[in-house]
Design a protein around this motif. Structure first.
Motif, short mmCIF file in Angstrom:
data_model
loop_
_atom_site.label_atom_id
_atom_site.label_comp_id
_atom_site.label_asym_id
_atom_site.label_seq_id
_atom_site.Cartn_x
_atom_site.Cartn_y
_atom_site.Cartn_z
N TYR A 92 52.10 41.21 47.61
CA TYR A 92 50.99 41.30 46.52
C TYR A 92 50.12 40.19 46.68
CZ TYR A 92 49.10 41.82 41.89
OH TYR A 92 48.34 42.05 40.84
N VAL A 121 60.89 48.37 37.40
CA VAL A 121 59.71 48.58 37.18
C VAL A 121 58.95 47.59 36.30
CG1 VAL A 121 58.03 50.23 36.08
CG2 VAL A 121 59.93 51.17 37.51
N ARG A 125 56.40 44.56 37.56
CA ARG A 125 54.96 44.79 37.09
C ARG A 125 54.14 43.84 37.41
NH1 ARG A 125 56.38 47.24 32.04
NH2 ARG A 125 56.77 49.21 32.91
N LYS A 129 50.81 46.14 42.86
CA LYS A 129 49.57 46.66 42.68
C LYS A 129 49.83 47.70 41.57
CE LYS A 129 45.65 48.86 44.67
NZ LYS A 129 44.83 49.23 45.77
N TYR A 130 50.81 48.56 41.79
CA TYR A 130 51.21 49.54 40.66
C TYR A 130 52.55 50.04 41.02
CZ TYR A 130 50.38 53.45 37.63
OH TYR A 130 50.52 54.20 36.29
N ASN A 131 53.38 50.50 39.78
CA ASN A 131 54.69 51.01 39.99
C ASN A 131 54.75 52.01 39.28
OD1 ASN A 131 55.23 49.89 37.83
ND2 ASN A 131 56.39 48.02 38.50
N LEU A 133 58.01 54.97 37.71
CA LEU A 133 59.50 55.32 37.54
C LEU A 133 59.46 56.84 37.54
CD1 LEU A 133 62.47 55.30 36.54
CD2 LEU A 133 61.51 54.85 34.36
N ILE A 150 47.28 54.30 46.80
CA ILE A 150 46.96 53.19 46.12
C ILE A 150 47.52 52.05 46.84
CG2 ILE A 150 47.80 51.68 44.20
CD1 ILE A 150 48.09 54.41 42.49
N ARG A 155 41.51 46.91 47.34
CA ARG A 155 42.26 45.99 47.86
C ARG A 155 43.80 46.37 48.08
NH1 ARG A 155 42.50 39.94 44.81
NH2 ARG A 155 44.05 39.07 46.09
N TYR A 185 40.98 55.36 38.84
CA TYR A 185 41.05 54.34 39.91
C TYR A 185 40.12 55.10 40.98
CZ TYR A 185 43.23 52.19 44.15
OH TYR A 185 43.30 51.33 45.36
N ASP A 306 37.42 43.15 45.65
CA ASP A 306 38.09 43.26 44.43
C ASP A 306 36.93 42.61 43.64
OD1 ASP A 306 39.45 42.75 42.29
OD2 ASP A 306 41.08 41.71 43.22
N PRO A 307 36.13 43.04 42.54
CA PRO A 307 35.45 42.30 41.65
C PRO A 307 36.08 41.28 40.80
CG PRO A 307 36.06 44.75 40.66
CD PRO A 307 36.67 44.49 42.25
N THR A 308 37.42 41.40 40.65
CA THR A 308 38.30 40.18 40.10
C THR A 308 38.13 38.74 40.88
OG1 THR A 308 40.37 40.66 40.47
CG2 THR A 308 39.43 41.76 38.62
N ILE A 310 35.45 37.77 42.24
CA ILE A 310 34.19 37.20 42.25
C ILE A 310 34.16 36.52 40.97
CG2 ILE A 310 31.78 37.76 42.17
CD1 ILE A 310 32.52 39.95 44.23
N LYS A 312 35.82 33.80 40.09
CA LYS A 312 37.33 33.81 39.38
C LYS A 312 37.47 32.09 39.34
CE LYS A 312 41.01 34.56 41.38
NZ LYS A 312 42.11 35.33 42.10
N PHE B 13 53.93 55.81 29.63
CA PHE B 13 54.90 54.66 29.09
C PHE B 13 54.38 53.55 30.09
CE2 PHE B 13 57.77 54.70 32.38
CZ PHE B 13 57.82 56.03 32.90
N ARG B 18 51.55 47.01 30.63
CA ARG B 18 50.51 46.45 31.86
C ARG B 18 49.41 45.58 31.05
NH1 ARG B 18 52.25 49.08 36.51
NH2 ARG B 18 53.31 50.74 35.85
N ARG B 55 33.26 32.88 30.86
CA ARG B 55 34.05 33.34 32.25
C ARG B 55 35.56 33.95 32.11
NH1 ARG B 55 37.75 30.89 35.86
NH2 ARG B 55 38.57 29.53 33.80
N GLN B 59 36.35 37.86 33.41
CA GLN B 59 37.69 37.97 34.14
C GLN B 59 38.65 39.04 33.25
OE1 GLN B 59 39.81 37.36 36.83
NE2 GLN B 59 37.85 36.84 37.50
N LYS B 62 36.99 42.56 33.99
CA LYS B 62 37.18 42.83 35.37
C LYS B 62 38.75 43.27 35.36
CE LYS B 62 33.92 40.47 37.67
NZ LYS B 62 33.57 39.03 38.69
N GLN B 63 39.69 42.40 35.07
CA GLN B 63 41.10 42.80 35.23
C GLN B 63 41.49 43.94 34.52
OE1 GLN B 63 43.08 41.13 37.09
NE2 GLN B 63 42.08 39.27 37.71
#
Lengths: 579, 157
Positions: A92, A121, A125, A129-131, A133, A150, A155, A185, A306-308, A310, A312, B13, B18, B55, B59, B62-63
């Protein structure tokens, strides 16, 4: 039902075949018995049994990094599943595409604290990136298709699929979705045209630019575009630990690695630059040092999928969100249209960089008495001509392997950069060797790291996956010791590995070859013999115990505030005075 | 600085976990969160009130967008919108306070939804300021319990 129904386990196998999986690293257990029973009959997919599930996930990771394909691992429920966590977190942090399947207790028992039950799961988490069940066998094929998509797109990253026992034993019709469309997505691929044009204009205007490339260049297979970019605009290129191989290490425009253990000239170039072109990199704290002191005079162009990433950690003047390769193709097009006399406008900057290069090259003090670890890496480079896959663990040896071996092509350097996972090396090397059997694969390790997943020698022997393990053995947890020496008044708390095993005998006990070098004069002979070996070989190099990695940017300092080996006494005094 | 963010998410679920994990894992703060169905039964609407500088807000947005189950994120910062919250308040009502309590409730257009010899339970809706003011006025009478839904918001056309 008009169509034939098959079990979830068979759907699992059929789906992996559709995804063109050729190898899985799989450890059995109670709730996945049905899957292993199905795997027993088939010949399309190679099943490799690791000796620990963590090893299995690192193998899938090594397979993925060395090829760009999705790596696959399988573990049982409960402890099998929790053992995958470090492997998932490693993948990850470094954005590596793997899909990990775990068994789960039957759906009716979930939440009942059943035998070997873990909420995997929930546990994974934050490190996937994803999980998923899977609760209904009818969703299984679709889920697997989405998981691979995915993992590999945008990314990249690890995806986990949790399979309750009843889902793999129940039957359903196998319907393979040819396409995936996830409405929530939609990763950006192409960069914004206007931003790319702005970036090109800034590059043409800059007097002292530096390109800073990271793992994104490797994962988007953009090494060729980076080279074209650098050669066209005469821009010097520095790379992160993850970006190694994204630009040829022997290229005259290469500055080597930047950051905490980066070269003097890379860090000086960044510090004095007026434009940084960050490509597929994320301004990690090991790269920037003190953020406020990072490249104080530079504008920053940041290209990332990944926009996040940028803004950060650092301010960004021109962000471009998109796949690195796509963006670089467009950017190179724009730049070619600008008819700058690139050579002339970069001349004085390159001259300045070459002066820094001469002032403080990467070096170490050679010895006739005791093996210097850097010398082993240099010799290895010389003997292989750089034609090898180098996998590392984490610590001093990792930095020396990054500094003193030169990597001209991508995917030949595999290292846990983000998480810094000791124990990554040997299993990842096995995964790489499975994927690319024609290459010599070296796992460069320390005597601390190698003991974290040493059981995987058995996997390499049993499955005839010969890897070459180099142990830079200083009987210390060397990197921690280095910090204790420099910043904790030489108080060596819990770093002396006094009773390190005899690695030669240990290798032999597993059926591998064991070799040892204790004097500098032995190094070449041992490496040559190791290179020739057809079986897995352990090369134990007994090295200088107190050797340190330099240059070094102390934690919390700016990257131009490096300390160097020869000045250590003076610098130590200064640091002690500060404390 | 307070921000209202709304997110359309897959109704599956684990999605709430998340979203809340995204906040807790990065040290961001959730002041209120409310979730409900939309016209499309496969989609839920989350309204989150959070605090942080520019800022941090960038974030968070974006997140949230990066989360695979999140379909659309709206930041209300640059929009005209209506916000509402509902609150249930149970207060002690000895005989001498009963008419005063009802008078205050009337001013705020609160309704009595439960009544005993010793207590009233009021239901009040409005923006944050109105609810805070109502609670403030009832405080001297002895509030037994306050339950708030958290904010929901909708853009103006």
């Amino acid at each position: 039902m008009s169509n034939k129904e098959i079990t979830g386990a068979e759907i699992f196998l059929e789906s992996l075949k559709r995804e063109k999986v050729d190898t899985i690293f799989a450890y059995p257990g109670g709730v996945v018995l049905k899957i292993f029973d199905v795997l027993y009959d088939q010949k399309d997919i190679r099943i490799i049994l690791p000796r620990h599930e963590q090893g299995g996930v690192h193998m899938a990771d090594g397979y993925a990094r060395s090829t760009g394909k999705v790596g696959v691992a399988l573990a049982t429920s409960g402890p099998g599943a929790t053992n995958t966590v470090t492997g998932l977190a490693t993948a990850y942090m470094d954005s590596i595409p793997i899909v990990v399947f775990t068994g789960q207790v039957p759906t009716a028992l979930i939440g009942n604290d059943a035998f070997q039950e873990a909420d995997i799961v929930g546990i994974t988490r934050p490190c996937t990136k994803y999980n998923f069940l899977v609760k209904d066998v009818k969703d299984l094929a679709q889920t697997i298709k989405e998981a691979f998509y995915i993992a590999a797109s945008g990314r990249p990253g690890p995806v986990l699929i949790d399979l309750p026992r009843d889902v793999v034993t129940t039957k359903a019709e196998f319907i393979w979705p040819e396409k995936v469309d996830i409405r929530s997505y939609k990763p950006s691929v192409t960069g914004n045209k206007r931003q790319i044009m702005q970036a090109a204009a800034a590059i043409a205007k800059a007097k002292k630019p530096v390109a800073y490339i990271g793992g994104g260049v490797i994962s988007s297979n953009a090494a060729e575009q980076i080279r074209e970019f650098a050669e066209l605009t005469r821009i010097p290129v520095t790379h992160t630990l993850m970006g190694i191989g994204g630009f040829p290490g022997t290229h005259p425009l290469s500055l080597g690695m930047l950051g905490m253990h980066g070269t003097y000239y890379a860090n000086m170039a960044i510090h004095h630059s007026d434009l940084i072109v960050a490509i597929g990199a994320r301004f990690d704290d090991r790269v920037t040092g003190k953020v406020e002191g990072f490249a104080p005079e530079a504008k920053i162009i940041h290209i990332d999928v990944d926009p996040t990433s940028i803004r950060k950690n650092v301010r960004v003047d021109i962000p471009v969100v998109g796949d690195v390769k796509h963006v670089m193709v467009e950017l190179n097009k724009e730049l070619r249209a600008i008819k700058e006399p690139w050579d002339a406008i970069r001349k004085s900057w390159i001259k300045q960089i070459d002066a820094w290069r001469e002032e403080r090259p990467l070096t170490y003090e050679q010895s006739d008495e005791v093996i210097k670890p850097q010398f082993v890496i240099e010799k290895l480079y010389e003997l292989t001509g750089g034609d090898a896959i180098i996998v590392t663990d984490v610590g001093q040896h990792q930095m020396w392997a990054a500094q003193f071996f030169k990597y001209d092509t991508p995917r030949n350097w595999l290292s846990s950069g983000g998480l810094g996972t000791m124990g990554y090396g040997l299993p990842a090397a096995i995964g790489a060797k499975v994927a690319r059997p024609d290459k010599n694969v070296f796992s460069i390790s320390g005597d601390g790291s190698i003991q974290m997943n040493i059981q995987e020698i058995a996997t390499s022997i049993e499955n005839n996956i010969p890897v070459k393990v180099i142990i830079l053995n200083n009987r210390f947890l060397g990197m921690v010791r280095q910090w204790q020496e420099l910043f904790y008044a030489e108080r060596y708390s819990s770093v002396d590995l006094g009773s390190t095993p005899d690695f030669v005998k240990l290798a032999e006990a597993y059926g591998a070859i064991g070799l040892r070098a204790v004097k500098p004069a032995d190094v070449e002979a041992v490496l040559k013999e190791g290179l020739k070996a057809k079986r897995t070989v352990f090369m134990d190099f007994v090295t200088a115990r107190y050797e340190k990695v330099f240059p070094m940017v102390p934690a919390g300092a700016s990257i131009n505030e490096m300390i160097f080996g020869e000045e250590k006494k003076k610098e130590e005094k200064k640091l002690k005075a500060v404390k | 600085m307070k921000h209202i963010i709304s997110a359309l998410v897959e109704n599956k679920f684990g999605v709430l976990s998340r979203v809340s994990g995204l906040f807790s894992g990065r040290g961001f703060n959730i002041e209120t969160i409310s979730i409900g169905p939309t016209l499309d039964p496969t989609v839920s609407q989350m309204t989150i009130v959070t605090t942080g500088d520019e800022r941090i807000l960038e974030q968070i947005l974006k997140q949230l967008n990066k989360l695979i189950d999140v379909i659309k994120v709206t930041d209300f910062a640059d929009k005209e919108f209506v916000e509402r919250e509902m609150c249930l308040i149970k207060i002690n009502t000895p005989v001498e306070h009963r008419s005063e309590a009802l008078r205050i409730a009337d001013i705020f257009r609160a309704r009595v939804v439960d009544s005993t010899q010793k207590s009233y339970t009021f239901q009040v809706t409005g923006d944050e300021k109105k609810i805070e003011a109502f609670i403030e006025l009832l405080k001297p009478m002895g509030i037994k319990e306050v339950v708030r839904t958290g904010k929901i918001a909708i853009t103006r056309d």
